[in-house]
Design a protein around this motif. Sequence first.
Motif, mmCIF file in Angstrom:
data_model
loop_
_atom_site.group_PDB
_atom_site.id
_atom_site.type_symbol
_atom_site.label_atom_id
_atom_site.label_comp_id
_atom_site.label_asym_id
_atom_site.label_seq_id
_atom_site.Cartn_x
_atom_site.Cartn_y
_atom_site.Cartn_z
ATOM 1 N N LYS A 1 -82.999 13.218 -47.300
ATOM 2 C CA LYS A 1 -82.963 14.005 -46.080
ATOM 3 C C LYS A 1 -82.611 15.460 -46.363
ATOM 4 O O LYS A 1 -83.133 16.372 -45.751
ATOM 5 N N VAL A 2 -81.656 15.643 -47.249
ATOM 6 C CA VAL A 2 -81.274 17.001 -47.645
ATOM 7 C C VAL A 2 -81.159 16.991 -49.164
ATOM 8 O O VAL A 2 -80.311 16.280 -49.711
ATOM 9 N N SER A 3 -81.993 17.767 -49.819
ATOM 10 C CA SER A 3 -81.975 17.757 -51.290
ATOM 11 C C SER A 3 -80.752 18.519 -51.800
ATOM 12 O O SER A 3 -80.147 19.321 -51.080
ATOM 13 N N ARG A 4 -80.421 18.237 -53.050
ATOM 14 C CA ARG A 4 -79.293 18.890 -53.670
ATOM 15 C C ARG A 4 -79.480 20.422 -53.642
ATOM 16 O O ARG A 4 -78.548 21.166 -53.357
ATOM 17 N N LEU B 1 -78.855 21.889 -50.164
ATOM 18 C CA LEU B 1 -77.429 21.862 -49.871
ATOM 19 C C LEU B 1 -76.718 23.032 -50.538
ATOM 20 O O LEU B 1 -75.973 23.781 -49.890
ATOM 21 N N TYR B 2 -76.981 23.209 -51.817
ATOM 22 C CA TYR B 2 -76.305 24.290 -52.542
ATOM 23 C C TYR B 2 -76.773 25.675 -52.117
ATOM 24 O O TYR B 2 -75.986 26.617 -52.058
ATOM 25 N N ASP C 1 -68.956 23.871 -55.080
ATOM 26 C CA ASP C 1 -68.883 22.422 -55.294
ATOM 27 C C ASP C 1 -68.010 21.741 -54.248
ATOM 28 O O ASP C 1 -68.380 20.713 -53.680
ATOM 29 N N ALA D 1 -69.723 21.847 -50.887
ATOM 30 C CA ALA D 1 -70.873 20.932 -50.881
ATOM 31 C C ALA D 1 -70.428 19.487 -50.748
ATOM 32 O O ALA D 1 -71.014 18.704 -49.995
ATOM 33 N N GLN D 2 -69.376 19.128 -51.463
ATOM 34 C CA GLN D 2 -68.889 17.742 -51.399
ATOM 35 C C GLN D 2 -68.376 17.401 -50.004
ATOM 36 O O GLN D 2 -68.637 16.312 -49.482
ATOM 37 N N VAL E 1 -69.327 18.780 -47.199
ATOM 38 C CA VAL E 1 -70.473 18.724 -46.292
ATOM 39 C C VAL E 1 -71.227 17.409 -46.469
ATOM 40 O O VAL E 1 -71.611 16.753 -45.500
ATOM 41 N N HIS E 2 -71.402 17.018 -47.707
ATOM 42 C CA HIS E 2 -72.096 15.767 -48.055
ATOM 43 C C HIS E 2 -71.422 14.578 -47.377
ATOM 44 O O HIS E 2 -72.058 13.761 -46.710
ATOM 45 N N ILE F 1 -71.736 14.707 -43.408
ATOM 46 C CA ILE F 1 -73.048 14.333 -42.884
ATOM 47 C C ILE F 1 -73.269 12.826 -42.974
ATOM 48 O O ILE F 1 -73.711 12.189 -42.024
#
Lengths: 216, 384
Positions: A3-6, A9-10, A176, A179-180, A182-183, A186
Amino acid sequence: MSKVSRDTLYECVNAVLEQSKEKKRNFLETVELQIGLKNYDPQKDKRFSGTVKLKYIPRPKMQVCVLGDQQHCDEAKSLTVPCMDAEALKKLNKNKKLVKKLAKKYDAFLASESLIKQIPRLLGPGLNKAGKFPGLLSHQESMTQKIDEVKATIKFQMKKVLCLSVAVGHVDMTPDELAQNVHLSINFLVSLLKKHWQNVRSLHMKSTMGAPQRLY
Amino acid sequence: MEIIENTEIDKDTVSSKELESLFSKKYNLLAETAVTLKKTYINKLSVSKSMNIAVRLLDNSIEVYRLDKSSLSKVCRLSGHQQSLTEVVFSTKEDHLLYSSGDGGVKLWDTRTSGLCVQEYKDEERQPHSYTCMDVSCSGRVICAGTETEQNDAYLVFWDQRKAEPLGGYWNSHTEDITQVKFHTDKSETLASGSLDGIINIYNIEEGTEDDALQYTLNVDHAVEKLTWLDHCRLSCATQYNDLQIWDTTTADKLKHYDREKICRSIKRSRADECHVADAYLGADGRPVVLAGSVAGDGGVLRSVRVSTKSNKLEPLTNFAHNKQLVRCAAYDKQRDILVTTGESGLIDVWGGVTDGSDEPDEEAVPKKLHKSLRLSDKRHKPY
């Protein structure tokens, strides 16, 4: 299915952080996740709500006060955590102004089991009114851990509108860390929704003063 | 660190044979009716002592049905509301039905006069409140309605059933929309309120002020979805996070806490994020029963599990195999061992417990009982 690629996201995370560095503010900006929902009718569908503990504390300045029994107060003092015992609470004499002042001073409260039951009798509904009724602090868990948990926990609450937003970090975090957080947020949100990803219309990230960056 | 969609299908974690033997308490579908031809959700339900069933439809009308042996017949219908009706409750007097609405009305309606409002309960002078929930005390004398937040205050307004003017209100104990207001089953003065703020308040309304009336505040950590009094001291709370908690309201102790993951495993399904909790009630044997299911597919998976006396486990109890909809409300009559459920396909289902002694479900009886009402409802809900 991704759904959301790495990369996305970054890219987003970096854009938000860059923006805040370009124009430095004189307060620590919060980073929010903004969610747009779809295929959901707040009038008839079951409302969802939930809390999740993030890996990195999004609001580091959050002040927690312990309303403790003897043992907890001793421990709090040794950890330089603000605390009050039953005697100190009784001294407020259920004075509405004093209770309100106490509620304003701290962002959240934790209370020992024996004390939490007495709160309405000791303080009246003052803490309820401020939306800061204490969470339970048991003797089975570590006080520091519990306090960190309170500071790192975010709440998703569905209301009458099709959008919601939560604080997931701040601009002094590394890409990082952000991102973590947020991951995790979601994935948690999607688990709360009845139709999961079919209920998500859009996802954006933004810092308090920055422009929104689209994530999905 | 990609964000991936979970496409695994939610399914049973045991074989259908095991399902049959584990969920051993059987319930027959005694009666079923679809309330309209069009798709509608039934999110509000009230069942009176003599098994009159009142439901609120999405078009803000209320219909009352009577259960006669194995069929449901419509008693009356109240319609023509502009604003959303938020709660429907039968009073102790059999023919009296109360309802609250989002535009500040709480009204008492006599089901025999089919449309006549017997009493209207007013607010105090200012702007009418938007009522989200309400209840009437077990004596039938006191009515209480909870509101949405208005400028940071959420209200509980009280009336004497006989008069239009309010007795008074509380506004210091919740900070967000009040979602549930439930009077104790036999103590008229005890009231529980739940809100989006994650708090349950227990009041003794005979005390003079709100401060004195507030007995306990229970922090359930998540927005309250449904409160049900199990017995004189136990209150069950289903939250919007789909966990279930049981509290002792006389000591403020949390007796049980079952999270979504645990409930999902106990009803033998695989995906915890598809599990939803409908309600909880006290079973015929005095043990709390949790009604839960899966939102997967048509939401038809509905099962009940019973609280274990010895451990923190939930024991399988009933698999409502003939259920076809996502159930949102349930009402259980302990004496008759009858469960009424309503949900997102606009069906009212009446389930009757099969008494122990017969291991096999009564194959002869079930089709006959179902036949009459199935035929009717088949016609009605085929369109969707």
